[in-house]
Design an enzyme around this catalytic site. Structure first.
Site, mmCIF file in Angstrom:
data_model
loop_
_atom_site.group_PDB
_atom_site.id
_atom_site.type_symbol
_atom_site.label_atom_id
_atom_site.label_comp_id
_atom_site.label_asym_id
_atom_site.label_seq_id
_atom_site.Cartn_x
_atom_site.Cartn_y
_atom_site.Cartn_z
ATOM 1 N N LYS A 126 92.182 -67.747 -8.674
ATOM 2 C CA LYS A 126 92.335 -68.998 -8.957
ATOM 3 C C LYS A 126 92.994 -69.305 -10.278
ATOM 4 O O LYS A 126 94.272 -69.122 -10.125
ATOM 5 C CB LYS A 126 91.114 -69.670 -8.677
ATOM 6 C CG LYS A 126 90.451 -69.332 -7.425
ATOM 7 C CD LYS A 126 90.837 -69.525 -6.164
ATOM 8 C CE LYS A 126 90.258 -68.751 -4.990
ATOM 9 N NZ LYS A 126 88.683 -68.771 -4.904
ATOM 10 N N TYR B 166 80.209 -71.614 -3.075
ATOM 11 C CA TYR B 166 81.366 -71.136 -2.496
ATOM 12 C C TYR B 166 80.901 -70.364 -1.019
ATOM 13 O O TYR B 166 79.994 -69.735 -1.251
ATOM 14 C CB TYR B 166 82.024 -70.002 -3.222
ATOM 15 C CG TYR B 166 83.215 -69.422 -2.784
ATOM 16 C CD1 TYR B 166 84.438 -70.099 -2.390
ATOM 17 C CD2 TYR B 166 83.281 -68.034 -2.393
ATOM 18 C CE1 TYR B 166 85.467 -69.624 -1.877
ATOM 19 C CE2 TYR B 166 84.395 -67.482 -1.708
ATOM 20 C CZ TYR B 166 85.406 -68.288 -1.302
ATOM 21 O OH TYR B 166 86.489 -67.702 -0.895
ATOM 22 N N ARG C 210 89.072 -45.805 -10.874
ATOM 23 C CA ARG C 210 87.906 -46.254 -10.326
ATOM 24 C C ARG C 210 86.920 -46.765 -11.507
ATOM 25 O O ARG C 210 86.294 -47.971 -11.534
ATOM 26 C CB ARG C 210 87.286 -45.876 -9.198
ATOM 27 C CG ARG C 210 86.213 -46.450 -8.263
ATOM 28 C CD ARG C 210 85.900 -46.349 -6.925
ATOM 29 N NE ARG C 210 85.874 -44.839 -6.752
ATOM 30 C CZ ARG C 210 85.099 -43.990 -6.912
ATOM 31 N NH1 ARG C 210 83.976 -44.276 -7.151
ATOM 32 N NH2 ARG C 210 85.003 -42.936 -6.622
ATOM 33 N N ASP D 282 79.085 -69.014 -11.618
ATOM 34 C CA ASP D 282 80.326 -68.905 -10.990
ATOM 35 C C ASP D 282 81.208 -69.929 -11.633
ATOM 36 O O ASP D 282 81.237 -71.035 -11.693
ATOM 37 C CB ASP D 282 80.497 -68.882 -9.564
ATOM 38 C CG ASP D 282 81.853 -68.738 -9.080
ATOM 39 O OD1 ASP D 282 82.893 -69.048 -9.718
ATOM 40 O OD2 ASP D 282 81.966 -68.402 -7.784
HETATM 41 C C1 LIG Z 1 87.611 -68.239 -4.286
HETATM 42 C C2 LIG Z 1 86.271 -68.224 -4.830
HETATM 43 C C3 LIG Z 1 85.684 -67.108 -4.657
HETATM 44 C C4 LIG Z 1 85.890 -65.888 -4.001
HETATM 45 O O1 LIG Z 1 87.028 -65.160 -4.722
HETATM 46 P P1 LIG Z 1 88.301 -64.228 -4.288
HETATM 47 O O2 LIG Z 1 88.981 -63.878 -5.292
HETATM 48 O O3 LIG Z 1 88.735 -65.128 -3.259
HETATM 49 O O4 LIG Z 1 87.512 -63.058 -3.642
HETATM 50 C C5 LIG Z 1 84.313 -67.284 -5.527
HETATM 51 N N1 LIG Z 1 83.892 -68.219 -6.044
HETATM 52 C C6 LIG Z 1 84.571 -69.436 -6.025
HETATM 53 C C7 LIG Z 1 84.077 -70.626 -6.452
HETATM 54 C C8 LIG Z 1 85.555 -69.433 -5.186
HETATM 55 O O5 LIG Z 1 86.653 -70.514 -5.483
#
Ligand SMILES: *Cc1c(COP(=O)(O)O)cnc(C)c1O
Length: 405
Positions: free
Chosen positions: A216, A119, A66, A191
């Site tokens: 992603k 998001y 962790r 982000d």
């Molecule tokens: C998918 C996504 C998230 C969340 O990520 P997870 O891996 O699904 O928890 C956050 N920000 C953006 C822009 C995303 O496309």
């Protein structure tokens, strides 16, 4: 994150080259070309002092998964290097990264300035912080620097932006907004999931923390869930890492290993996705069944000028478009694609489409959709690396289907 005697790539290499050469630990006489997988979450010691010291630090020496592990470190080091940050902290998903980062930065009574089209998961966490923890949130249009400046109060702690927002492709003017935040002592969190560090490195433009859903583009193959935050400043990394350890927002070593492997092809994947998206956006814009195309690579997009200055190498792999036939056309299109898949998420090597009004934004009324700038016939496409002519043939037959649906 520690640098375990690693063979590091040259800092003078361009990002696409650096992705191919993640740091690997040296071995005797030769070295593995890929980072090894340490699945172990428990590490042993020969004396109590060293073990106690390991418990006090969130990095080296390793003690328990962790807190960290060499394979998780390899992934964190690779992303920190690409983003130009001091250090990174991974979590089990992008939301694990975003929630643990905000949770460690904010206390009751604090105020957040957040872009108005975040998001969905980030937005609902901010709503929850507001409702249950008394953390106020002001939504702003990231195109409007004056309204961002006006929204900042003495108790503002965080400015939260997305480099490229969904589904309209709005592009945040990060250099300008981060400078406004810095002047007011506010931490800028960006982000950068949609842009990837190949198109934009927000820390170079004044951001303090960059967060990713590594699920992603960084992973790129829709087979691994992960998140990562990169910090301009080592002290901020330490603070968020401690919170992540408390919360249990940790990444599994095998997931870290898959992410590091996926990232080695980030350069070619993103280049192809950007080229395909640009071409499809142009072809869609010329089709009579399409009322509007939202892609920052199009000169007509309101964010194009900002995107041109901020992004390098392309305008991203996600585009959206509005069908003239409205809701029935959107549903028909999403169900008619054959090469592309009707699926959530983005950043995969395969092309994915979704119809906002009937899937991702299904809970919004027609009025709420309109206020969010989302038409009832809006299709979002996460463009993959297939041959663009095959993608266009698939889209053309799906557009045909909208006329008889
Ligand atoms: C998918 C996504 C998230 C969340 O990520 P997870 O891996 O699904 O928890 C956050 N920000 C953006 C822009 C995303 O496309």
């Amino acid at each position: 994150m520690t640098s375990n005697d690693a063979q590091t790539p040259g800092a003078d290499l361009r990002p696409a080259s650096r992705t191919v050469h993640p740091a690997v630990p040296a071995t005797d006489g030769s070295r593995p070309l890929g980072p090894p997988l340490y699945q172990s979450h428990v590490f042993g010691f020969s004396d109590t002092e060293t073990m106690a010291q390991a418990l006090d630090s969130s990095g080296s020496p390793y003690i328990y998964g962790r807190y960290g592990n060499p394979t998780i470190d390899s992934f964190e080091t690779a992303v920190a290097d690409l983003e130009g940050g001091a250090a990174a902290r991974a979590a089990g998903s992008g939301m694990g990264t975003i929630t643990s980062t905000l949770w460690s930065l904010l206390s009751s009574g604090d105020h957040v300035v957040a872009q108005n089209c975040l998001y969905g998961g980030t937005q609902s966490y901010l709503d929850d912080l507001a409702e249950r923890w008394g953390i106020e949130v002001t939504a702003v249009d990231a195109d409007d620097a004056a309204s961002v400046r006006a929204a900042i109060r003495p108790n503002t702690r965080v400015l939260f932006l997305e480099t490229i927002a969904n589904p309209t492709g709005a592009v945040a003017d990060i250099p300008r907004l981060a400078a406004i935040a810095r002047e007011a002592g506010v931490t800028t969190v960006v982000d950068n999931t949609f842009a990837t560090p190949l198109l934009c490195r927000p820390i170079e433009h004044g951001a303090d923390i960059v967060v990713h859903s590594a699920t992603k583009y960084l992973g790129g193959h829709a087979d691994v869930l992960g998140g990562v935050a990169v910090f301009a400043d080592a002290a901020m990394h330490e603070r968020v890492s401690r919170a992540s350890v408390e919360l249990g927002a940790a990444l599994d070593p095998f997931a870290a290993w898959l992410l590091t492997r996926g990232m080695q092809t980030l350069g070619v994947r993103v280049a192809q996705q950007c080229a395909n998206a640009q071409e499809l956006a142009q072809r869609l814009a010329a089709d009579s069944r399409v009322a509007a195309v939202y892609y920052p690579g199009l000169a007509a997009h309101p964010g194009h000028e900002t995107a041109r200055k901020l992004l390098t190498g392309g305008y991203g792999g996600v585009l959206a478009f509005e069908l003239t036939g409205g809701r029935p056309a959107g549903k028909a299109f999403a169900e008619a694609v054959r090469l592309a898949s009707l699926a959530p998420s983005l950043g995969d090597v395969k092309t994915l489409v979704t119809h906002a009004a009937s899937v991702s934004h299904r809970k919004l009324s027609a009025e709420q959709l309109a206020r969010a700038g989302i038409g009832e016939g809006l299709i979002r496409v996460s463009v993959g690396i297939e041959d663009v002519d095959d993608l266009w043939e698939d889209m053309r037959q799906a557009l045909d289907a909208t006329e008889h649906g």
